[in-house]
Scaffold this active site. Structure first.
Site, short mmCIF file in Angstrom:
data_model
loop_
_atom_site.label_atom_id
_atom_site.label_comp_id
_atom_site.label_asym_id
_atom_site.label_seq_id
_atom_site.Cartn_x
_atom_site.Cartn_y
_atom_site.Cartn_z
N HIS A 1 0.80 -1.22 0.00
CA HIS A 1 0.00 0.00 0.00
C HIS A 1 0.84 1.28 0.00
CE1 HIS A 1 -2.91 -3.03 1.49
NE2 HIS A 1 -3.80 -2.29 0.85
N GLY B 1 -10.52 -3.06 1.22
CA GLY B 1 -11.39 -1.98 1.70
C GLY B 1 -11.38 -1.95 3.21
N SER C 1 -5.43 -7.18 0.87
CA SER C 1 -5.78 -6.12 1.80
C SER C 1 -6.88 -6.62 2.73
CB SER C 1 -6.19 -4.86 1.03
OG SER C 1 -6.25 -3.74 1.87
N ASP C 2 -8.03 -5.97 2.75
CA ASP C 2 -9.12 -6.46 3.60
C ASP C 2 -9.63 -7.80 3.09
OD1 ASP C 2 -10.46 -5.98 5.96
OD2 ASP C 2 -12.18 -5.03 5.00
#
Length: 407
Positions: A71, A247, A294-295
């Site tokens: 990220h 997210g 990620s999420d």
């Protein structure tokens, strides 16, 4: 206002600003043990060699890469854009028809019929194009084996286009007017989800539901509930998070999936209603892959931690240090600083740069996709049906209580 800019001077300031934002916002004040001052010196030495704005982006990305974390992005800015030749799309599967010397419509993809941007223009009322028809010309220009529809739809995105169509050999060509799609990714996404759902329903006699979650943001939250509210009250559920783009709503989805059905609200006028509301009746199986991150990583890992069921697929992407994008450089470039790391009770910091392993590793090879096979979904179906066979059936309610007074 207009100002004169000396690019090399601006680029030096931008590099230093990107470096400073990381120094001030990175989740670990010790910068993961990296000598961040030395990193600036190393990459500033490249500035005299930079000749274009795109080369500056390369340098910033490489500098961020020294942190060895997810990220850390550099997006946008004052970059020259190449010429844009936006192609129009017809939202259909086409193949060459040598007999009629055109492209046969093999399948018309259906999305959301109330939104013409997410449905095939060939399915619009009055167009009268059906699978089996052959498109022989676009905009009055004949199609041949070397010049397919894509070439004739360049610069036709979102425009009205005349198609010349033949239904069968010997028929006179007819012309139809359609408005092309600017993008058919959402249409193909919807068609893929609906095909998966239909396959699950067909192979389980509609006993098992299917939900796909494309990300963990507003779109994914909406898609989850769009599917979940029609699928949860079957005997079992498959939750597919392949290609999940991440997210921040994974906890909300896991909370709903973790609800344990312990009873029913029973009334005179309606079927029994599950308690808690919107709880799954039986076993759950999840599917993930290397493109879930990620999420999506966090959801996949926590699905296992909660013991909700098997996790089928491939090891996930491995990036769980979150960001809060809000800082822009002088030319509008957005940079991100990994600010919110994640620690798990079983893996500690270990999901970052690794991902989470499935309980049942299954890959999808290119030849599987070409043949229309989905081994991951097939494995999930096998597991969920095996779990269904071992799980208690839905309750059969006894007669309602009799309160009559005995005399």
């Amino acid at each position: 206002i207009s100002v004169l800019v000396v690019p090399p001077v601006e680029w030096r300031q931008m590099l230093r600003e990107a470096w400073r934002l990381q120094r001030e916002n990175f989740w670990d004040a010790q910068m993961s043990g990296i000598d961040w001052d030395a990193i600036l010196t190393r990459y500033e030495a490249l500035l005299p060699r930079i000749r274009t704005r795109n080369e500056l982006s390369d340098v910033i990305w490489e500098m961020h890469g020294e942190l060895g974390t997810s990220h850390a992005y550099e997006i946008g800015g004052d970059k020259p854009l190449p010429p844009q030749y936006k192609r129009g799309f017809l939202g259909a599967e086409l193949s060459w028809n040598p007999e009629l010397k055109g492209y046969r419509v093999d399948e018309i993809l259906r999305g959301d019929p109330w939104n013409r941007e997410i449905d095939s223009p060939l399915a619009e009322t009055g167009v009268d194009v059906a699978p089996g028809d052959t498109i022989v010309a676009i905009g009055g220009r004949a199609i041949d084996a070397a010049t397919g529809p894509g070439a004739l739809l360049v610069n036709q995105a979102g425009r009205d286009v005349v198609l010349t169509v033949v239904r069968k050999p010997g028929d006179a060509p007819r012309r139809v007017l359609v408005r092309t799609l600017r993008d058919e990714r959402m249409l193909r996404y919807r068609a893929w989800v609906e095909r998966n759902r239909a396959r699950v329903h067909e192979r389980t006699d509609r006993r098992v539901g299917y939900v796909h979650v494309p990300d963990m943001g507003p779109w994914g939250f909406a898609e989850f509930h769009r599917g979940y509210l029609t699928e949860f009250d079957r005997d079992a559920l498959i939750v597919d998070v392949r290609y999940n783009r991440g997210g921040h709503v994974s906890a909300l989805l896991l909370e709903k999936l973790a609800r344990k059905r312990v009873g029913y609200d029973v009334s005179r006028w309606s079927p029994p209603f599950p308690y808690p509301e919107e709880s799954v009746a039986g076993p759950i199986v999840a599917i993930t892959n290397q493109f879930a991150g990620s999420d999506g990583d966090i959801f996949s890992h926590c699905f296992k931690l909660y013991g909700l069921g098997p996790l089928v697929g491939m090891r996930t992407w491995g990036g769980v240090i979150g960001i809060h994008p809000r800082h822009r450089l002088v030319d509008g470039t957005e940079t991100t600083q990994p600010e919110f790391s994640f620690w798990f009770v079983d893996a500690g910091w270990g999901v970052e740069n690794y991902g989470t392993d499935p309980t049942h590793e299954v890959d999808v090879a290119p030849q599987d996709t070409a043949a229309g096979r989905d081994p991951q979904l097939d494995t999930a179906l096998e597991l969920v049906m095996k779990a269904l066979a071992a799980s208690p059936p839905r309750p059969t309610f006894p007669p309602r209580p009799n309160r009559a007074v005995r005399r």
